[in-house]
Design a protein around this motif. Sequence first.
Motif, PDB file in Angstrom:
ATOM      1  N   ILE A  92       0.898  -0.987   0.092  1.00  0.00           N
ATOM      2  CA  ILE A  92       0.039   0.122   0.060  1.00  0.00           C
ATOM      3  C   ILE A  92       0.975   0.973   0.102  1.00  0.00           C
ATOM      4  CG2 ILE A  92      -1.478   1.416   1.572  1.00  0.00           C
ATOM      5  CD1 ILE A  92      -3.343  -1.429   0.188  1.00  0.00           C
ATOM      6  N   SER A  93       0.250   1.906  -1.164  1.00  0.00           N
ATOM      7  CA  SER A  93       1.468   3.293  -1.288  1.00  0.00           C
ATOM      8  C   SER A  93       1.060   4.625  -1.238  1.00  0.00           C
ATOM      9  CB  SER A  93       2.268   3.071  -2.325  1.00  0.00           C
ATOM     10  OG  SER A  93       3.117   4.377  -2.653  1.00  0.00           O
ATOM     11  N   HIS A  94       0.256   5.538  -0.591  1.00  0.00           N
ATOM     12  CA  HIS A  94      -0.276   6.498  -0.953  1.00  0.00           C
ATOM     13  C   HIS A  94       0.042   7.885  -0.241  1.00  0.00           C
ATOM     14  CE1 HIS A  94      -4.334   8.341  -2.186  1.00  0.00           C
ATOM     15  NE2 HIS A  94      -4.428   8.866  -0.880  1.00  0.00           N
ATOM     16  N   ASP A  95      -0.215   9.357  -0.961  1.00  0.00           N
ATOM     17  CA  ASP A  95       0.750  10.190  -0.126  1.00  0.00           C
ATOM     18  C   ASP A  95      -0.671  11.145   0.196  1.00  0.00           C
ATOM     19  OD1 ASP A  95       3.259  10.030  -1.321  1.00  0.00           O
ATOM     20  OD2 ASP A  95       2.992  10.740  -2.845  1.00  0.00           O
ATOM     21  N   ILE A  96      -0.707  11.386   1.388  1.00  0.00           N
ATOM     22  CA  ILE A  96      -1.774  11.538   2.423  1.00  0.00           C
ATOM     23  C   ILE A  96      -2.032  13.373   1.926  1.00  0.00           C
ATOM     24  CG2 ILE A  96      -3.145  12.758   4.589  1.00  0.00           C
ATOM     25  CD1 ILE A  96      -2.736   9.779   5.208  1.00  0.00           C
ATOM     26  N   GLU A  97      -2.740  14.106   1.231  1.00  0.00           N
ATOM     27  CA  GLU A  97      -2.800  15.353   1.103  1.00  0.00           C
ATOM     28  C   GLU A  97      -3.136  16.325   1.860  1.00  0.00           C
ATOM     29  OE1 GLU A  97      -4.073  16.906  -2.971  1.00  0.00           O
ATOM     30  OE2 GLU A  97      -3.816  15.109  -3.652  1.00  0.00           O
ATOM     31  N   ILE A  98      -2.343  17.650   2.805  1.00  0.00           N
ATOM     32  CA  ILE A  98      -2.744  18.053   3.827  1.00  0.00           C
ATOM     33  C   ILE A  98      -2.689  19.731   2.907  1.00  0.00           C
ATOM     34  CG2 ILE A  98      -1.997  18.812   5.853  1.00  0.00           C
ATOM     35  CD1 ILE A  98      -1.058  16.327   6.369  1.00  0.00           C
ATOM     36  N   LEU A  99      -3.710  20.434   3.331  1.00  0.00           N
ATOM     37  CA  LEU A  99      -3.660  21.185   2.117  1.00  0.00           C
ATOM     38  C   LEU A  99      -4.170  22.961   3.692  1.00  0.00           C
ATOM     39  CD1 LEU A  99      -6.620  20.972   0.559  1.00  0.00           C
ATOM     40  CD2 LEU A  99      -4.360  20.785  -0.966  1.00  0.00           C
ATOM     41  N   THR A 100      -2.714  24.190   3.177  1.00  0.00           N
ATOM     42  CA  THR A 100      -2.925  25.075   4.088  1.00  0.00           C
ATOM     43  C   THR A 100      -2.586  25.767   3.265  1.00  0.00           C
ATOM     44  OG1 THR A 100      -0.330  25.117   3.209  1.00  0.00           O
ATOM     45  CG2 THR A 100      -0.866  23.727   5.296  1.00  0.00           C
ATOM     46  N   GLU A 101      -3.168  27.165   4.213  1.00  0.00           N
ATOM     47  CA  GLU A 101      -3.106  28.276   2.912  1.00  0.00           C
ATOM     48  C   GLU A 101      -1.652  28.370   2.010  1.00  0.00           C
ATOM     49  OE1 GLU A 101      -3.420  30.668   6.715  1.00  0.00           O
ATOM     50  OE2 GLU A 101      -5.358  30.573   7.013  1.00  0.00           O
ATOM     51  N   THR A 102      -0.953  28.341   1.656  1.00  0.00           N
ATOM     52  CA  THR A 102       0.648  28.675   1.245  1.00  0.00           C
ATOM     53  C   THR A 102       1.380  27.325   0.360  1.00  0.00           C
ATOM     54  OG1 THR A 102       2.355  28.414   3.159  1.00  0.00           O
ATOM     55  CG2 THR A 102       1.559  30.330   3.008  1.00  0.00           C
ATOM     56  N   GLU A 103       0.854  26.458   0.948  1.00  0.00           N
ATOM     57  CA  GLU A 103       1.322  25.333  -0.084  1.00  0.00           C
ATOM     58  C   GLU A 103       0.348  23.640   0.090  1.00  0.00           C
ATOM     59  OE1 GLU A 103       4.734  24.613   1.532  1.00  0.00           O
ATOM     60  OE2 GLU A 103       3.921  24.665   4.077  1.00  0.00           O
ATOM     61  N   THR A 104       0.966  22.815  -0.353  1.00  0.00           N
ATOM     62  CA  THR A 104       0.167  21.198  -0.337  1.00  0.00           C
ATOM     63  C   THR A 104       0.584  20.293   0.168  1.00  0.00           C
ATOM     64  OG1 THR A 104      -1.983  22.303  -2.230  1.00  0.00           O
ATOM     65  CG2 THR A 104      -1.223  19.310  -1.475  1.00  0.00           C
ATOM     66  N   LEU A 105       0.929  19.819   1.430  1.00  0.00           N
ATOM     67  CA  LEU A 105       1.527  19.216   2.195  1.00  0.00           C
ATOM     68  C   LEU A 105       1.408  17.094   1.576  1.00  0.00           C
ATOM     69  CD1 LEU A 105       2.693  20.474   5.460  1.00  0.00           C
ATOM     70  CD2 LEU A 105       3.865  20.713   3.308  1.00  0.00           C
ATOM     71  N   LEU A 106       2.402  16.861   0.853  1.00  0.00           N
ATOM     72  CA  LEU A 106       1.770  15.411   1.061  1.00  0.00           C
ATOM     73  C   LEU A 106       2.691  14.408   1.894  1.00  0.00           C
ATOM     74  CD1 LEU A 106       2.787  15.586  -3.144  1.00  0.00           C
ATOM     75  CD2 LEU A 106       0.729  15.427  -1.591  1.00  0.00           C
ATOM     76  N   LEU A 107       2.011  13.775   3.105  1.00  0.00           N
ATOM     77  CA  LEU A 107       2.556  12.602   3.291  1.00  0.00           C
ATOM     78  C   LEU A 107       2.185  11.314   3.415  1.00  0.00           C
ATOM     79  CD1 LEU A 107       3.383  12.367   6.166  1.00  0.00           C
ATOM     80  CD2 LEU A 107       1.131  12.179   7.215  1.00  0.00           C
ATOM     81  N   PRO A 108       3.511  10.689   2.287  1.00  0.00           N
ATOM     82  CA  PRO A 108       3.635   9.689   2.286  1.00  0.00           C
ATOM     83  C   PRO A 108       3.910   8.593   2.921  1.00  0.00           C
ATOM     84  CG  PRO A 108       6.149  10.557   1.347  1.00  0.00           C
ATOM     85  CD  PRO A 108       4.709  11.387   2.423  1.00  0.00           C
ATOM     86  N   VAL A 109       2.776   7.425   2.713  1.00  0.00           N
ATOM     87  CA  VAL A 109       2.629   6.157   3.937  1.00  0.00           C
ATOM     88  C   VAL A 109       2.187   5.569   2.837  1.00  0.00           C
ATOM     89  CG1 VAL A 109       0.668   4.717   4.924  1.00  0.00           C
ATOM     90  CG2 VAL A 109       0.507   7.162   5.374  1.00  0.00           C
ATOM     91  N   ARG A 110       3.459   4.648   3.692  1.00  0.00           N
ATOM     92  CA  ARG A 110       3.788   3.275   2.782  1.00  0.00           C
ATOM     93  C   ARG A 110       3.468   1.985   3.926  1.00  0.00           C
ATOM     94  NH1 ARG A 110       3.914   6.824  -0.395  1.00  0.00           N
ATOM     95  NH2 ARG A 110       5.232   7.305  -1.582  1.00  0.00           N
ATOM     96  N   ALA A 111       2.838   0.537   3.201  1.00  0.00           N
ATOM     97  CA  ALA A 111       2.472  -0.315   4.250  1.00  0.00           C
ATOM     98  C   ALA A 111       2.746  -1.394   3.080  1.00  0.00           C
ATOM     99  CB  ALA A 111       1.506  -0.157   5.053  1.00  0.00           C
ATOM    100  N   ASN A 112       3.146  -2.638   4.280  1.00  0.00           N
ATOM    101  CA  ASN A 112       3.043  -4.290   3.268  1.00  0.00           C
ATOM    102  C   ASN A 112       2.533  -4.869   4.221  1.00  0.00           C
ATOM    103  OD1 ASN A 112       5.025  -3.359   0.939  1.00  0.00           O
ATOM    104  ND2 ASN A 112       6.522  -4.040   3.103  1.00  0.00           N
ATOM    105  N   ILE A 113       0.819  -5.547   3.377  1.00  0.00           N
ATOM    106  CA  ILE A 113      -0.118  -6.206   4.297  1.00  0.00           C
ATOM    107  C   ILE A 113       0.067  -8.030   3.664  1.00  0.00           C
ATOM    108  CG2 ILE A 113      -2.885  -6.803   3.865  1.00  0.00           C
ATOM    109  CD1 ILE A 113      -3.103  -3.405   3.392  1.00  0.00           C
ATOM    110  N   LEU A 114       0.294  -8.732   4.582  1.00  0.00           N
ATOM    111  CA  LEU A 114       0.608 -10.535   4.299  1.00  0.00           C
ATOM    112  C   LEU A 114      -0.594 -10.987   4.740  1.00  0.00           C
ATOM    113  CD1 LEU A 114       2.350 -12.148   4.377  1.00  0.00           C
ATOM    114  CD2 LEU A 114       2.661 -12.160   7.032  1.00  0.00           C
TER     115      LEU A 114
END
Length: 159
Positions: free
Chosen positions: A137-159
């Motif tokens: 699983i690989s997804h970038d969570i978008e955090i929208l601020t007044e000046t920029e959009t931050l990307l928080l990468p989240v990575r996991a492996n599911i067994l």
Amino acid sequence: SLLVNAAGQPRKEKVKLPSSLQGRQPNSIPNKKIEDPVAGKVNTSSLATRQHLSGFHLIPPRVTLGVLKEGCTYAATVILKNVGVNFSRFRVKQPPPHTGLRVMYTPGPVAGLQVELEIEIFAMVIGGEDSGGLEEISHDIEILTETETLLLPVRANIL
């Protein structure tokens, strides 16, 4: 020096400056700043000569959850810290349901403080067919601020 390496020999390739020295954060997209006449501004003499400081930092800048067991729910906490002198607002664009990710937080202004974002993942295999026993699983969570959009990468492996 940018012209020679540590051994004193001329550099063969150009030195790549980190994004923090270039004036922007890693994993961020700058927004076009719209002047908000009602935004809270700090106007003191000590800050009058300083460069306008604004923005958020993510601590940690990425979330790696490792190997997860299918059918279980896991959580991680990320701190969104306001490093500016003005209070700022943000919102989180929730990931699509098929990722199993959800972000829980308290909305509102962040005035020189920090907010905890709870990243929750329900580990589920999407493929249906046998994918070798491990799905990434690989997804970038978008955090929208007044000046920029931050990307928080989240990575996991599911067994």
